[in-house]
Design a protein around this motif. Structure first.
Motif, PDB file in Angstrom:
ATOM      1  N   THR A 105      30.016  -0.933  14.434  1.00 46.52           N
ATOM      2  CA  THR A 105      28.637  -0.414  14.342  1.00 46.52           C
ATOM      3  C   THR A 105      28.571   0.890  13.556  1.00 46.52           C
ATOM      4  OG1 THR A 105      28.706   0.829  16.431  1.00 46.52           O
ATOM      5  CG2 THR A 105      28.041  -1.487  16.548  1.00 46.52           C
ATOM      6  N   ALA A 146      23.833   2.334  24.922  1.00 43.11           N
ATOM      7  CA  ALA A 146      23.161   1.718  23.774  1.00 43.11           C
ATOM      8  C   ALA A 146      24.179   1.209  22.753  1.00 43.11           C
ATOM      9  CB  ALA A 146      22.207   2.714  23.132  1.00 43.11           C
ATOM     10  N   LYS A 147      25.196   2.016  22.472  1.00 38.56           N
ATOM     11  CA  LYS A 147      26.228   1.583  21.511  1.00 38.56           C
ATOM     12  C   LYS A 147      27.047   0.428  22.077  1.00 38.56           C
ATOM     13  CE  LYS A 147      25.997   3.604  17.637  1.00 38.56           C
ATOM     14  NZ  LYS A 147      25.626   2.777  16.504  1.00 38.56           N
ATOM     15  N   GLU A 177      25.089  -2.614  21.557  1.00 40.27           N
ATOM     16  CA  GLU A 177      25.150  -2.981  20.142  1.00 40.27           C
ATOM     17  C   GLU A 177      26.446  -3.736  19.832  1.00 40.27           C
ATOM     18  OE1 GLU A 177      24.744  -0.529  15.971  1.00 40.27           O
ATOM     19  OE2 GLU A 177      23.967   0.419  17.787  1.00 40.27           O
ATOM     20  N   ASP A 230      26.165  -7.265  21.152  1.00 34.14           N
ATOM     21  CA  ASP A 230      25.237  -8.106  20.399  1.00 34.14           C
ATOM     22  C   ASP A 230      25.740  -8.470  19.008  1.00 34.14           C
ATOM     23  OD1 ASP A 230      23.560  -7.980  22.549  1.00 34.14           O
ATOM     24  OD2 ASP A 230      22.280  -6.400  21.718  1.00 34.14           O
ATOM     25  N   ARG A 231      26.853  -7.904  18.603  1.00 30.43           N
ATOM     26  CA  ARG A 231      27.383  -8.182  17.264  1.00 30.43           C
ATOM     27  C   ARG A 231      27.721  -9.647  17.098  1.00 30.43           C
ATOM     28  NH1 ARG A 231      32.578  -5.103  16.558  1.00 30.43           N
ATOM     29  NH2 ARG A 231      32.679  -6.348  14.692  1.00 30.43           N
TER      30      ARG A 231
END
Length: 99
Positions: free
Chosen positions: A61, A74-75, A78, A81-82
């Protein structure tokens, strides 16, 4: 670094000079041990390298990281969800499929 002198004696200054020369000739290596074998006026020098620690770094990310343990929620979401791509089997087609 372990230093061993066999077959005679060497002054500490001479040992230090040999070690410094080895380090200067191998600046990117960790020297684990040195062995000096004294044979009259000659000195045979052998040395072994130590394993260099290696840490895997990936680009996740937009950040270069080894692990994601310091990412906030949040990270981490992320990362979850990659879309992960693999180098699996490729699809094949024949000339009849193209025409």
């Amino acid at each position: 670094m372990q230093v061993t002198v066999l077959g005679g004696k060497l002054p500490q200054a001479e040992i230090d000079a040999y070690v410094e020369q080895i380090k200067s000739e191998n600046p990117d290596k960790y020297i684990k041990s040195c062995e000096f074998t004294v044979d009259g006026e000659y000195v045979d020098v052998t040395y072994d390298y130590d394993v260099v620690p290696f840490e895997r770094i990936r680009r996740i990310t937009g950040y270069l990281v080894g692990t994601v343990d310091r990412f906030n929620n949040a990270k981490r979401a992320e990362v979850e969800d990659r879309v992960k791509h693999s180098i699996g089997s490729s699809a094949t087609c024949s000339i009849e499929d193209i025409a």
